[in-house]
Design an enzyme around this catalytic site. Structure first.
Site, mmCIF file in Angstrom:
data_model
loop_
_atom_site.group_PDB
_atom_site.id
_atom_site.type_symbol
_atom_site.label_atom_id
_atom_site.label_comp_id
_atom_site.label_asym_id
_atom_site.label_seq_id
_atom_site.Cartn_x
_atom_site.Cartn_y
_atom_site.Cartn_z
ATOM 1 N N GLU A 1 6.900 75.709 5.396
ATOM 2 C CA GLU A 1 6.930 75.583 6.853
ATOM 3 C C GLU A 1 7.823 74.442 7.344
ATOM 4 O O GLU A 1 8.121 74.350 8.530
ATOM 5 C CB GLU A 1 5.513 75.309 7.394
ATOM 6 C CG GLU A 1 4.542 76.458 7.274
ATOM 7 C CD GLU A 1 3.780 76.448 5.947
ATOM 8 O OE1 GLU A 1 4.333 75.945 4.941
ATOM 9 O OE2 GLU A 1 2.654 76.951 5.925
ATOM 10 N N TRP B 1 -14.773 60.457 -0.312
ATOM 11 C CA TRP B 1 -13.774 61.334 -0.919
ATOM 12 C C TRP B 1 -13.222 60.720 -2.190
ATOM 13 O O TRP B 1 -12.904 59.535 -2.238
ATOM 14 C CB TRP B 1 -12.601 61.560 0.046
ATOM 15 C CG TRP B 1 -12.942 62.488 1.165
ATOM 16 C CD1 TRP B 1 -14.155 63.082 1.400
ATOM 17 C CD2 TRP B 1 -12.066 62.927 2.199
ATOM 18 N NE1 TRP B 1 -14.078 63.862 2.509
ATOM 19 C CE2 TRP B 1 -12.825 63.790 3.030
ATOM 20 C CE3 TRP B 1 -10.730 62.687 2.504
ATOM 21 C CZ2 TRP B 1 -12.272 64.411 4.147
ATOM 22 C CZ3 TRP B 1 -10.185 63.293 3.611
ATOM 23 C CH2 TRP B 1 -10.945 64.150 4.430
HETATM 24 P P1 ADP Z 1 1.900 76.514 -1.009
HETATM 25 O O1 ADP Z 1 1.153 76.004 0.190
HETATM 26 O O2 ADP Z 1 1.742 77.939 -1.242
HETATM 27 O O3 ADP Z 1 1.697 75.674 -2.256
HETATM 28 P P2 ADP Z 1 4.385 75.219 -0.445
HETATM 29 O O4 ADP Z 1 5.295 75.296 -1.599
HETATM 30 O O5 ADP Z 1 4.946 75.316 0.902
HETATM 31 O O6 ADP Z 1 3.412 76.379 -0.624
HETATM 32 O O7 ADP Z 1 3.484 73.914 -0.637
HETATM 33 C C1 ADP Z 1 3.352 72.880 0.276
HETATM 34 C C2 ADP Z 1 2.335 71.914 -0.207
HETATM 35 O O8 ADP Z 1 2.689 71.357 -1.470
HETATM 36 C C3 ADP Z 1 2.149 70.698 0.667
HETATM 37 O O9 ADP Z 1 1.350 70.970 1.786
HETATM 38 C C4 ADP Z 1 1.486 69.723 -0.289
HETATM 39 O O10 ADP Z 1 0.103 69.955 -0.416
HETATM 40 C C5 ADP Z 1 2.128 70.055 -1.599
HETATM 41 N N1 ADP Z 1 3.168 69.065 -1.894
HETATM 42 C C6 ADP Z 1 4.487 69.206 -1.757
HETATM 43 N N2 ADP Z 1 5.132 68.087 -2.144
HETATM 44 C C7 ADP Z 1 4.183 67.197 -2.532
HETATM 45 C C8 ADP Z 1 4.201 65.838 -3.022
HETATM 46 N N3 ADP Z 1 5.329 65.187 -3.244
HETATM 47 N N4 ADP Z 1 3.006 65.256 -3.279
HETATM 48 C C9 ADP Z 1 1.848 65.906 -3.088
HETATM 49 N N5 ADP Z 1 1.777 67.171 -2.638
HETATM 50 C C10 ADP Z 1 2.924 67.811 -2.372
#
Ligand code: ADP
Length: 555
Positions: free
Chosen positions: A341, A452
């Site tokens: 997104e 948490w």
């Molecule tokens: P999905 O929601 O299907 O996994 P995305 O590839 O769009 O699809 O994932 C986005 C999510 O990935 C973010 O909302 C977050 O939770 C996680 N994410 C992405 N980059 C990081 C990061 N550097 N550290 C922690 N979480 C991450």
């Protein structure tokens, strides 16, 4: 005195710049084939590399657009791709939006039912598909009768495809040499569509515009993000069906960086050979990919010295990965945060210049500093913004010119938006320099005794154990505490590390009440379609009684 500049609101004037100059992917295509015409895309097929200059790619894009028009593709139609990273995929990236149609990148790792849902939801009229992948898609879409044309890249069998089937090269050969591109005067026109992987509920479509895509590409060229430039050779290991390969195909063609496309060869050995052989300067992918490469590099010491930055994100990047590459190989692995997104660039974790090395290492462990032009905040349970004090923790919300404003034809996703902000589902604190520290995804967080526990922090510590290859911590329902952490751990083959040893290792490294109650040794952590730890699958195994562990608490 006459003036061309009209007053707007009280006392202000409109600027006199060409603000309606459209930001389009056609501009990137034109620049790629002219100014950057000598840069190359090299595609790996397991044995060798096929090379083409951006000028040659541009000529083929003209033919592709002509061919698609002959097949009846109109502006606004969805044209899907079902391919690994390769030159033809780049041609689709540049051509389909430039002709006014919408590039829809299908994730080839999805289950047939999900693919069926997405193709139907998007109403894909045409699919460009790699021959070796035909058996994955054909059964999913055969009965839908929506796809009118399949364009097959390669000479392999096409059994099972319904509708009209064409060969990519034959279509291009028969197409006119030049193509009259339509003018895209409104750069808010849709350019591309990518569905989230649907870890909760049905996948949702994110519909990028020309403007958002171009601005995002420019954003990636800033030195404080990845600094993509004409001197780079970029290896997008992240697939082109996962959040647009993080925009790298566009930032590379915009600047004239060479591209190296790994195809389906995402294992450590071929990647290391590509990096060495092509003198790759930027290689981007999810942590799982780089954890494998780190193990390979430790053992075989390939020459990775050409790499100037290794963007890594999509999931929390473990400390062992960041520090292992930095300390043992002198490599700059940089954590980035984003989502489908958010196009996906949202934050990048370069350390600030005015801190010592110990503090810098901690900054690199954060999700990143919010990227220029992206606006971020954290909110509490009532949706009220919280302080940027590095302590208060709430849900991350973002907005900006390359952030989704809603989902494609999906009102059920409206609760993901709040007052013009996108709700990310990530729980984090933000410090006064805009560095985001993610403790969890809201659905992965472990609620124990009203507090948490961060599964991300526990995983990071566990992966610091020399015998641990992978660790995923999930919540186990608990009568007394509501939930308690359960650690699913993969240990190095032949290692005798057990629950007791892991518990002893964690003791003193995390708060006593954070220590997992149970450890389960498993052969592999299940992965999602984009290579992240699939905690939903682990939770399902726990529920069905498949995950049974040993108590770690020896006290
Ligand atoms: P999905 O929601 O299907 O996994 P995305 O590839 O769009 O699809 O994932 C986005 C999510 O990935 C973010 O909302 C977050 O939770 C996680 N994410 C992405 N980059 C990081 C990061 N550097 N550290 C922690 N979480 C991450």
């Amino acid at each position: 005195m006459a003036t061309d500049s009209a007053p707007t609101q009280a006392g202000s004037l409109l600027g006199l710049m060409q603000d309606d100059y459209p930001l389009t992917i056609k501009y990137i295509l034109d620049r790629a084939r002219t100014v950057n015409g000598r840069a190359t895309v090299a595609s790996f097929d397991g044995e060798g590399l096929t090379r083409a200059t951006y000028r040659e790619v541009g000529d083929r894009v003209d033919r592709l657009c002509g061919a698609l028009t002959t097949l009846g593709v109109q502006p606004g139609d969805r044209v899907a791709t079902f391919m690994w990273n390769r030159q033809e995929h780049l041609e689709a990236y540049l051509g389909i939006p430039s002709m006014g149609a919408v590039l829809h990148t299908l994730n080839l790792r999805l289950f047939p039912e999900q693919l069926q849902y997405i193709v139907e939801h998007a109403q894909d009229r045409v699919v460009i598909i790699e021959d070796t992948l035909v058996p994955l898609l054909a059964p999913a879409v055969a009965e839908l009768g929506i796809v009118e044309h399949f364009i097959v890249v390669g000479d392999g069998p096409v059994e099972g495809l319904t509708g009209q089937v064409h060969r990519y090269e034959e279509l291009l050969a028969a197409a006119p040499e030049s193509f009259a591109y339509p003018e895209i005067a409104d750069d808010r026109t849709a350019a591309a569509l990518c569905y989230t992987s649907g870890t909760t509920g049905n996948p949702k479509g994110v519909l990028y515009s020309h403007r958002s895509t171009v601005l995002h590409a420019v954003g990636e060229c800033m030195a404080d993000t990845f600094g993509i430039c004409g001197r780079d050779t970029v290896l997008p290991v992240v697939p082109m069906f996962h959040a647009n390969a993080w925009g790298l195909p566009y930032s590379s063609t915009l600047t004239g960086a060479n591209l190296v496309m790994p195809g389906k060869f995402l294992q450590a050995e071929p990647l290391a050979k590509l990096i060495t052989g092509e003198r790759v300067t930027v290689a981007a992918g999810v942590p799982t990919i780089w954890l494998d490469l780190l193990r390979y590099a430790d053992e075989y010491r390939p020459d990775l010295s050409s790499l100037r930055v290794v963007p890594c994100g999509g999931a929390a990047v473990p400390r062992v990965l960041l520090e292992g590459f930095r300390e043992r190989h002198g490599l700059n692995v940089v954590q980035a945060w984003g989502m489908t997104e958010t196009s996906p660039l949202g934050a990048v974790a370069h350390a600030p210049h005015d801190v010592d090395e110990a503090a810098a290492a901690e900054f690199r462990l954060r999700a990143g500093q919010v990227s220029p032009l992206v606006d971020v905040r954290i909110v509490d349970a009532e949706g009220e913004p919280m302080a940027w004090d590095g302590e208060a923790s709430g849900e991350v919300e973002v907005r900006g010119p390359w952030i989704a404003s809603r989902y494609y034809e999906d009102p059920t996703g409206d609760d993901k938006f709040h007052d013009g902000w996108l709700r990310t589902g990530d729980v984090a604190s933000i410090d006064d320099r805009g560095y985001i520290r993610i403790t969890d995804r809201s659905k992965d967080v472990i609620k124990s005794g009203g507090e948490w526990i961060s599964s991300v922090d526990l995983e990071n510590e566990l992966m610091g154990h020399p015998d641990v290859l992978e660790a995923a911590v999930i919540a186990k329902p608990d009568e007394r505490w509501t939930e308690r952490p359960l650690a699913c751990v993969v240990v190095r083959p032949g290692s005798d590390t057990d629950a007791e040893a892991l518990a002893a290792y964690l003791s003193g490294r995390v708060a006593k009440w954070w220590e997992p109650d149970e450890y389960v040794l498993i052969p592999e952590v299940p992965k999602t379609s984009v290579g992240k730890f699939d905690k939903k699958a682990l939770r399902a195994r726990l529920e069905s009684g498949e995950l049974r562990g040993a108590a770690g608490d020896q006290s």
